[in-house]
Motif scaffolding. Sequence first.
Motif, PDB file in Angstrom:
ATOM      1  N   LYS A  53       0.823  -1.221   0.000  1.00  0.00           N
ATOM      2  CA  LYS A  53       0.000   0.000   0.000  1.00  0.00           C
ATOM      3  C   LYS A  53       0.851   1.262   0.000  1.00  0.00           C
ATOM      4  O   LYS A  53       0.455   2.287  -0.531  1.00  0.00           O
ATOM      5  N   LYS A  54       2.022   1.201   0.608  1.00  0.00           N
ATOM      6  CA  LYS A  54       2.875   2.390   0.701  1.00  0.00           C
ATOM      7  C   LYS A  54       3.907   2.377  -0.416  1.00  0.00           C
ATOM      8  O   LYS A  54       4.579   1.370  -0.637  1.00  0.00           O
ATOM      9  N   TYR A  55       4.016   3.503  -1.079  1.00  0.00           N
ATOM     10  CA  TYR A  55       5.033   3.642  -2.106  1.00  0.00           C
ATOM     11  C   TYR A  55       5.359   5.120  -2.293  1.00  0.00           C
ATOM     12  O   TYR A  55       4.618   6.001  -1.863  1.00  0.00           O
ATOM     13  N   LYS A  56       6.488   5.338  -2.906  1.00  0.00           N
ATOM     14  CA  LYS A  56       6.930   6.694  -3.222  1.00  0.00           C
ATOM     15  C   LYS A  56       6.807   6.860  -4.727  1.00  0.00           C
ATOM     16  O   LYS A  56       7.302   6.030  -5.491  1.00  0.00           O
TER      17      LYS A  56
END
Length: 192
Positions: A53-56
């Motif tokens: 779910k987390k990304y840059k």
Amino acid sequence: MNTINLTDFITDDVNIIEIFLCKDITANAANAANAIDVNINSDIESIIENKYKKYKEDKYKSYHYKDKVYTYELSNDNQYVSSKIMIISKHDKYNNCKSNKSSIFILSSKIDKFPQYIFPCTNDIDNISIYTIKEFKINNRISLMLRYDYLNGDDKSEVSKSFYIEYRHSPNVEIDKINEYINNLVATYINC
């Protein structure tokens, strides 16, 4: 290739290894002798985005001149000059795949960063590219990367999508654990 052995791609100069998931190696050979098709379908993209779910996400514009690249991050005004020298590359069928429709392309390189003034003031730019990268960080050395290249040089044009595993090498890492982790990731995401 049954498994990836990163030590085959590491020399004293290598500081990054990229493992691209590709389409069938025989289909690539039929299209063009030197072309490797790293385009992915939307399935792998949605699988990765659902799992992590987390990304840059950053958008870039790069100017290429000889061996130097001037990169401008469009999202935060960061600018840097770098060079990327390929040390070893290998394109091979991945034998741990249930179907014979997937291959991998491994690229080990040396990346150097330079002060901005190293990039010359010139109108003779070799290439300009605009792209977006979504980085799903697994740990401090390994990331899953989704890259979207805008083919006509503007962000309104057709997009080419690629997926690769990026490993940032250092001589003091425990390479056996990294090898195992990379092979598990490849086995998970290759089109099996």
